[in-house]
Design an enzyme around this catalytic site. Sequence first.
Site, short mmCIF file in Angstrom:
data_model
loop_
_atom_site.label_atom_id
_atom_site.label_comp_id
_atom_site.label_asym_id
_atom_site.label_seq_id
_atom_site.Cartn_x
_atom_site.Cartn_y
_atom_site.Cartn_z
N GLU A 13 2.40 84.34 34.56
CA GLU A 13 2.87 85.27 33.53
C GLU A 13 2.43 84.79 32.15
O GLU A 13 2.51 83.61 31.83
CB GLU A 13 4.41 85.38 33.51
CG GLU A 13 5.03 86.14 34.66
CD GLU A 13 6.53 86.33 34.46
OE1 GLU A 13 6.98 86.34 33.30
OE2 GLU A 13 7.24 86.44 35.47
N GLU A 28 11.31 82.28 38.21
CA GLU A 28 11.76 81.47 37.08
C GLU A 28 13.11 80.80 37.36
O GLU A 28 14.09 80.98 36.63
CB GLU A 28 11.84 82.33 35.81
CG GLU A 28 10.48 82.85 35.36
CD GLU A 28 10.54 83.65 34.07
OE1 GLU A 28 9.52 83.73 33.38
OE2 GLU A 28 11.62 84.20 33.76
#
Length: 679
Positions: free
Chosen positions: A304, A148
């Site tokens: 995710e 991320e």
Amino acid sequence: MSADRKIHYGGDYNPEQWPEEVWAEDTRLMKEAGVTMVTAGIFSWARVEPRPGDYDFGWFDRVMDRLGESGIRVCLATMTASPPPWLSALHPEVLPETGDGRRRWPGGRQHYCPSSPVYRTYATRLVERLATRYAQHPALEMWHIGNEFGCHTRQCHCDVSAADFRRWLRTRYGVVEALNDAWSTAFWSQRYDTFDEVLPPRLAPTFANPAQQLDYWRFSDDALLQCCLAEREVLRRVTPDVPLTTNLMPHHKPVNAFEWARHQDVMSLDFYQDPYDPGTHLTAAFNFDLMRSAREGQPWMLLEQAPGAVNWRARNSPKPPGAMRLWSWQAVAQGADAVLFFQWRQSRGGAEKFHSAMVPHGGTDTRIHREVSALGRELASVPEIAGTRSRADAALLTDWNSWWALELDSHPSDALDQTLINRAHHRPLLEAGVACDIIPPGRAFGGYKLLVVPNLYLLSEENAERLAAYVHGGGQLLVSFFSGIVDDCDRVHLGGYPAPLRELLGLRVEEFWPLDEGVRVPVDGLPAAERSGTTPSAAYGGAAEADLWSEAVELEGAEAVAVFRGGELAGRPAVTRHSYGAGTAWYVATRLEPAALRGLMDHVRDAAGVCPVLAGLPARVQATVREDEEHRFLFLLNHGAEAAVVELPEPMRDRLRGDDAGPVSAVTLQPRGVAVMER
């Protein structure tokens, strides 16, 4: 990804959070739940390198071996997302700083300056050891670089970043005179004599130079990318045949997904639907189309999502029964070949202990685990979906440079939000069942019948010419307000707004007229439709309301399709149409309410010959197609609260009902229902 055809299923696996005796149960339960792949090692740096240069991979060897023996593939993370405390203790200069000079300290994650050569040295040293150790491991499926990027440290304004910014500017501009021209430094006495005088756009007494701010967005994105590429270089050298990815955030402003896509083998996305948001599937749809389009239709990975509640919203709702299944299938319907969760086993401590997991605190005798296991079996029942693709006749143009520039300060309005604007223009296509690619303005347009351009504030002359050539050759183009205003340096295109598009659109905007908060103006003359979701008639005369923005438009060859019927611009054009060569260019000078924009876009796409996947879709039912030479799958997803009946163009069978299910001519979808139809 593996040559064997399957939709990968699994989640983040963090065995360092648990005693080793739990690991055997983990792999047993993974097999029972249909897990085929896990991401592992994302936050393991402090465990595998507890002291500088002192590596302990023994425990991770056992994790990898156990997963491999169980037939579970590993998307192996490079472990660099969260540096261990010893790094900043030894080198406090790696810590990031905000624009007002505040240092960000350890105790969370991503506490590093992206420009720090010290951080990159330690990170790539770890990656070298990791790649060398596991290069030949039979469980290794692919590499997961970082995690991320830009989630918490989007920009750093420290002295290390300042020096790196000056280096970046020298590369971009060559000489300081070119920078002065690009940044319009004659304004407010900002002329630089040398690059050494340049600083990041730190907290200033008033508005910072907009071109400086724009370049800092570009630089900051590049600094994050250079961290990723430094690790990528090591992995390519040590394991040249192992594919790699990194998980992007949803339509994430700090990270230019189109640029990053060039350096990934597979695009990956983290997306967390909000059960309290009735439009969360719309937000998801835009992001899923973006991921699919970033590498020109290649299948991507949902790396995710949450099986239930998250921990980071103000109010964290669990996903109601069936929602996790529906939203997982939505990702597959829009091109995903992998569905994974954060995380496998719910943490006992730490900031994410109330974030749901595939194995909750309550264990396997829980609704979440039963739903997770059922979804694993369901995805495994249709392996032929993997590798199939979608084809789109319509595309929506968006550009990170324009986004960064659009939302700078000292503009006619500070209420323009590129994310909301993009989604508003994507929604009518989604709800009509029309496949839509999301592409940058530099991508080839030739394969599309319709281009939708929402607020492309920054537009180069070259890309404006490409749009004109597209329309002249027969394309249909819809452009929304405040587009084509500035060049790559945020300097206004002279010659009347929107100068590079004036001839194409057949109009001139004399003045911008942003509307005050809460103010709405009536608009008359829009294409009329019997109801939202039906094909519009050729007649005009529909009335609607608009808000946020308006413009004083003067026609220069275009015709007014709709006009303002109130406010200071009453009687002036609100929507225009202009024949240009063999095509047509439409312009929308305000923000239409959703139903009105849907009616207009239905009309425009009908004129373009862009057909829905399935005509007459019930409200809140999504339809998409994935196909290859052997298979054509029609996905039907009911995002509504009521059952919906979908008529099929021919008898088809629902692959999710098993091989014994016969063909049907209509499908009844229960609320949150899913069907995967095939001839």
